[in-house]
Design a protein around this motif. Structure first.
Motif, mmCIF file in Angstrom:
data_model
loop_
_atom_site.group_PDB
_atom_site.id
_atom_site.type_symbol
_atom_site.label_atom_id
_atom_site.label_comp_id
_atom_site.label_asym_id
_atom_site.label_seq_id
_atom_site.Cartn_x
_atom_site.Cartn_y
_atom_site.Cartn_z
ATOM 1 N N ARG A 88 37.552 37.854 24.416
ATOM 2 C CA ARG A 88 37.072 36.477 24.540
ATOM 3 C C ARG A 88 37.142 35.971 25.978
ATOM 4 N NH1 ARG A 88 37.785 32.731 19.668
ATOM 5 N NH2 ARG A 88 36.330 31.794 21.070
ATOM 6 N N VAL A 89 37.628 36.788 26.883
ATOM 7 C CA VAL A 89 37.759 36.389 28.275
ATOM 8 C C VAL A 89 36.641 37.054 29.066
ATOM 9 C CG1 VAL A 89 39.245 36.454 30.296
ATOM 10 C CG2 VAL A 89 40.243 36.172 28.041
ATOM 11 N N TYR A 90 35.953 36.275 29.844
ATOM 12 C CA TYR A 90 34.833 36.793 30.637
ATOM 13 C C TYR A 90 35.248 36.853 32.101
ATOM 14 C CZ TYR A 90 32.380 35.761 26.360
ATOM 15 O OH TYR A 90 31.998 35.719 25.053
ATOM 16 N N ILE A 91 35.590 38.057 32.500
ATOM 17 C CA ILE A 91 35.972 38.318 33.880
ATOM 18 C C ILE A 91 35.146 39.499 34.345
ATOM 19 C CG2 ILE A 91 37.862 38.960 35.424
ATOM 20 C CD1 ILE A 91 39.808 37.774 33.434
ATOM 21 N N ARG A 92 34.762 39.490 35.602
ATOM 22 C CA ARG A 92 33.971 40.603 36.126
ATOM 23 C C ARG A 92 34.722 41.906 35.895
ATOM 24 N NH1 ARG A 92 31.821 41.283 42.251
ATOM 25 N NH2 ARG A 92 30.701 43.217 41.895
ATOM 26 N N ALA A 93 34.029 42.891 35.331
ATOM 27 C CA ALA A 93 34.673 44.142 34.959
ATOM 28 C C ALA A 93 33.787 45.317 35.331
ATOM 29 C CB ALA A 93 34.951 44.156 33.461
ATOM 30 N N SER A 94 34.395 46.485 35.333
ATOM 31 C CA SER A 94 33.635 47.708 35.584
ATOM 32 C C SER A 94 33.966 48.702 34.479
ATOM 33 C CB SER A 94 34.010 48.288 36.952
ATOM 34 O OG SER A 94 35.388 48.587 36.977
ATOM 35 N N CYS A 95 32.979 49.550 34.165
ATOM 36 C CA CYS A 95 33.157 50.561 33.121
ATOM 37 C C CYS A 95 33.438 51.899 33.789
ATOM 38 C CB CYS A 95 31.904 50.684 32.260
ATOM 39 S SG CYS A 95 31.510 49.185 31.367
ATOM 40 N N SER A 96 34.447 52.547 33.286
ATOM 41 C CA SER A 96 34.715 53.883 33.803
ATOM 42 C C SER A 96 33.908 54.879 32.980
ATOM 43 C CB SER A 96 36.216 54.184 33.721
ATOM 44 O OG SER A 96 36.628 54.119 32.381
ATOM 45 N N ASP A 116 43.270 45.897 37.118
ATOM 46 C CA ASP A 116 44.552 45.183 37.105
ATOM 47 C C ASP A 116 44.668 44.222 38.284
ATOM 48 O OD1 ASP A 116 45.296 46.468 34.800
ATOM 49 O OD2 ASP A 116 46.408 48.059 35.839
ATOM 50 N N THR A 117 44.170 44.648 39.418
ATOM 51 C CA THR A 117 44.200 43.777 40.598
ATOM 52 C C THR A 117 43.354 42.535 40.368
ATOM 53 O OG1 THR A 117 44.475 45.731 41.986
ATOM 54 C CG2 THR A 117 43.812 43.703 43.082
ATOM 55 N N ALA A 118 42.195 42.700 39.753
ATOM 56 C CA ALA A 118 41.331 41.549 39.485
ATOM 57 C C ALA A 118 42.013 40.570 38.535
ATOM 58 C CB ALA A 118 39.999 42.005 38.904
ATOM 59 N N ILE A 119 42.700 41.078 37.543
ATOM 60 C CA ILE A 119 43.405 40.204 36.601
ATOM 61 C C ILE A 119 44.518 39.446 37.310
ATOM 62 C CG2 ILE A 119 44.885 40.176 34.564
ATOM 63 C CD1 ILE A 119 43.262 42.545 33.512
ATOM 64 N N ARG A 120 45.317 40.167 38.101
ATOM 65 C CA ARG A 120 46.399 39.507 38.843
ATOM 66 C C ARG A 120 45.847 38.454 39.793
ATOM 67 N NH1 ARG A 120 48.593 44.506 39.366
ATOM 68 N NH2 ARG A 120 47.742 44.717 41.449
ATOM 69 N N ASN A 121 44.799 38.794 40.533
ATOM 70 C CA ASN A 121 44.207 37.855 41.482
ATOM 71 C C ASN A 121 43.625 36.631 40.788
ATOM 72 O OD1 ASN A 121 44.927 39.415 43.639
ATOM 73 N ND2 ASN A 121 42.926 40.416 43.808
ATOM 74 N N TYR A 122 43.031 36.844 39.618
ATOM 75 C CA TYR A 122 42.446 35.737 38.867
ATOM 76 C C TYR A 122 43.507 34.696 38.512
ATOM 77 C CZ TYR A 122 40.344 33.122 35.058
ATOM 78 O OH TYR A 122 39.895 32.110 34.260
#
Length: 149
Positions: A88-96, A116-122
């Motif tokens: 339910r959370v919309y954060i920029r993500a990448s697919c491996s 993980d860095t993007a989540i922490r920074n957010y």
């Protein structure tokens, strides 16, 4: 003439001089009392104004501190909700990529997940934005209550 009649004018003169000196000192003391009373009244007014300003600043600080605490609580609540329900959370993500590059279907693709860095920074940015917002509100409140009259 007796001794009493000779000394009476001298005694009366001394008493008259003493009375005049007493009246003169009383007038000076009365002026000093008036001056000190007015200075005291001015100091009381200044102290009252200072206490009112201090109380307003305390109320302003308390209100913004509470708002900051509420904002941090909301961020923590959102963080917990995002950890529990990441879909339910919309954060920029990448697919491996998994496996070989030959498959064209989506069935073997991994789910999109932010780093993980993007989540922490957010979450760090959310907290800093909330703190900055409360600091700005506090400074604006200070300016409006103390500097602009």
């Amino acid at each position: 003439m007796t001794l009493l009649t000779k000394a009476l004018p001298g005694v009366c003169g001394i008493l008259l001089i003493g009375l005049l000196l007493t009246l003169h000192l009383y007038g000076g003391l009365k002026d000093n009392y008036r001056r000190l009373s007015s200075q005291f009244a001015e100091q009381v007014a200044i102290n009252k104004d200072y206490q009112e300003r201090t109380q307003k600043l305390h109320e302003l600080d308390t209100r913004h501190t509470q708002e900051l605490a509420n904002a941090k609580t909301e961020i923590d609540r959102l963080r917990v909700a995002a950890d529990r329900n990441p879909e339910r959370v919309y954060i920029r993500a990448s697919c491996s990529k998994i496996g070989s590059d030959t498959a064209t279907g989506m069935d073997d693709a991994a789910t999109a997940r932010p780093t993980d860095t993007a989540i922490r920074n957010y979450w760090l940015l959310r907290e800093r934005i909330a703190e900055s917002k409360q600091m700005i509100k506090g400074l604006q409140g200070y300016i409006n209550t103390q500097c602009v009259k």
